[in-house]
Enzyme design. Sequence first.
Site, short mmCIF file in Angstrom:
data_model
loop_
_atom_site.label_atom_id
_atom_site.label_comp_id
_atom_site.label_asym_id
_atom_site.label_seq_id
_atom_site.Cartn_x
_atom_site.Cartn_y
_atom_site.Cartn_z
N GLU A 155 0.82 -1.21 0.00
CA GLU A 155 0.00 0.00 0.00
C GLU A 155 0.86 1.26 0.00
O GLU A 155 0.81 2.06 0.94
CB GLU A 155 -0.96 -0.03 1.19
CG GLU A 155 -1.94 -1.18 1.12
CD GLU A 155 -3.08 -1.05 2.13
OE1 GLU A 155 -2.95 -0.29 3.11
OE2 GLU A 155 -4.11 -1.72 1.94
N GLU A 310 -6.55 -7.89 -0.63
CA GLU A 310 -6.91 -7.93 0.80
C GLU A 310 -8.36 -7.52 0.95
O GLU A 310 -8.83 -6.61 0.27
CB GLU A 310 -6.09 -6.93 1.62
CG GLU A 310 -4.63 -7.22 1.77
CD GLU A 310 -3.96 -6.16 2.65
OE1 GLU A 310 -4.65 -5.50 3.45
OE2 GLU A 310 -2.74 -5.98 2.51
C1 GAL Z 1 -4.24 -3.01 4.99
C2 GAL Z 1 -2.78 -3.39 5.13
C3 GAL Z 1 -2.63 -4.68 5.90
C4 GAL Z 1 -3.50 -4.65 7.14
C5 GAL Z 1 -4.92 -4.37 6.75
C6 GAL Z 1 -5.89 -4.36 7.91
O1 GAL Z 1 -4.40 -1.67 4.64
O2 GAL Z 1 -2.19 -3.55 3.87
O3 GAL Z 1 -1.27 -4.87 6.23
O4 GAL Z 1 -3.02 -3.66 7.99
O5 GAL Z 1 -4.98 -3.11 6.14
O6 GAL Z 1 -7.17 -3.96 7.49
#
Ligand code: GAL
Length: 668
Positions: A155, A310
């Site tokens: 990110e 994710e």
């Molecule tokens: C994302 C991040 C992850 C984790 C996740 C939790 O933005 O890439 O490492 O922190 O959020 O929602």
Amino acid sequence: MNSIDGLRDRLGRIAYGGDYNPEQWPEHVWDEDLRLMKEAGVSLISVGIFSWAAVEPEPGTYDFGWLDRVMDLLADGGVAACLATMTASPPPWLTARHPEILPTGADGTRMWPGGRQHYCPSSPVYREHAAGLAERVATRYTGHPALALWHVGNEYGNVAPCYCDVSADAFRRWLRERYGSVDALNDAWSTTFWSQRYASFDEVLPPRSPAPFANPAHAVDYARFSSDELLACYLVEKEVLRRVSPDVPVMTNFPPSLRPADLWTWAPHLDVVAYDAYPDPYDAAADAKIAFSYDVMRSLRDGQPWLLMEQAPSAVNWRARNAPKPAGAMRLWSWQAVAHGADAVMFFQWRQSRGGAEKFHSAMVPHGGPIGRIFEEVRELGHELAATTALPGARAPRADVALVLDWPNWWALEQDAHPSADVRFLDAAWALHGPLYDASVACDVVRPDADLSAYRLVVVPNLYLVDEEAARGIERYVEDGGTLVMSFFSGIVDPHDRVHLGGYPGPFRRVLGLRVEEFGPLPESGTIGLSQGTGTIWSEDVHLEGAEAVEYFTTGEPAGRPAVTRHRYGRGTAWYLATRPDPATTRRLVDRIREEAGARPVLPGLPEGVQARARVTGDGPCYIVLNHRTTPVTVDLPGPMSDLLGGADAAGTVRLAPRGVAVLRPAG
Ligand code: GAL
Ligand code: ZN
């Protein structure tokens, strides 16, 4: 092979899995992990994203033993690895030795270690160390049977812009390249205003908390520069990976917030686009809003399938109040991503952490172990996705509608000292994208200078900053028969935030057939009457110059003046919204405009709250139909279709459970 096709051929299915952080657990847990991954239908796992300190515990001392064992376990278990270069978060030894890599905020405050991603993107020291580690990791694991994909950084857009002296130097170099001479810079930045004229590039600083407002051209250039610096970090590592491991595709995951980086400039450098999506279950419009992000992701590489890298199995832990996903929502929203072109459904994270800042973030395997609703839903979805082998690689057909998105416009639109602080790009985009989404009308996202000729309708939310040439392209699109909808405060400034003189909306005056004399932003939460419905945020003094008024303001200063206009121009039609009508009114207008333009829903006659999107497989179209309602619904289909999810073959109708999904293929 270093493409999405290679990955698809290798995985042969919609990829399924999540971030895996085995270093947080004793090794005996890993065997259980692999067993449970099998049980859950996991095919791809992201490893090592935050593992820098674990693989390089001291400068130049490497410990890859544990990762070798993890990678071997994955290979033996038939799970592919999306392996990180591990550079997302510098280890304590690096910032202790080189505190100069720590980022500095706009007010001069140093950000300290203790969280993550605390590095100055312009820091040569950070970049060198990152490239060095990427080279080690790539050399060690290229050719490893588990390796399927390289994951660079994490990110990047969430790395805070840095205002330190190193960044200031880099910014000056960037400006020299962009402007050539300090005179050109002074001209572009309108520095005669407030005595800001620079005698040399050496005097230029980042926009560090200026009093009272930043020079907006300076600030927008800093946003451009910051995006480029992050991209440079990515490219340093990508170059290493290409050299050492040329056959493996390279990606980075974009953060939920689309704003920080100009993704049009990033997209050509990715082998595949990846996105992290965290819709808020407490937001009734969560699915509509995330649909916009998904349309952006699909459009970045012209419809190439992308990866949902994710999402949360249930609750996140970083909002003030974190709602769990209600039963069925995780499945429904996963299929929503697939419907919008995703070839992977991945989670943060595999096993819920015991300690650390994210221990209350849901995971595929919760604290309580693989029992209960979350794991059950995870397992069912894994198998369902595995069985739907027709979809990976299938592209979405070109949409009838395109929405124009430009990052410098977004940054410029939201500068201080504007007529209203309520004019925010994402709100404007959602306001026009939402009614299309609600009507199941597919929408691509394009740059302002894109070739628009294939689209029946082009939607332009708040294109405040635009160059003459792009504006001319939009005008020509209408001339040649296209339909345009543009919202207020468009065509106001050039790429240096200098007003297009001669009357608003500058280069769009001719195509819209009107002139705006004065802006009338509404008071906080204020509304204004329209002949049908209400306006929000904004009103203005519109003078018709060929356009006709379709709606009028009925209250306040502009009462009796046009609020929505239509202009027949060349062979096409240009609509203009001089306010943001309430959602029901916008829906009515957008329905009318897109029907006149011939932009159709993906499937006809869908009930409200039911969405369909198409992907075109080798055997013709597949329709993914999503019931976002909490009640069952029967949908009439244009003909007999069969459900790839094993629902009964439906003779012209399909019944969807609450939050139900069907993947339909025309029978015969
Ligand atoms: C994302 C991040 C992850 C984790 C996740 C939790 O933005 O890439 O490492 O922190 O959020 O929602
Ligand atoms: Zn810096």
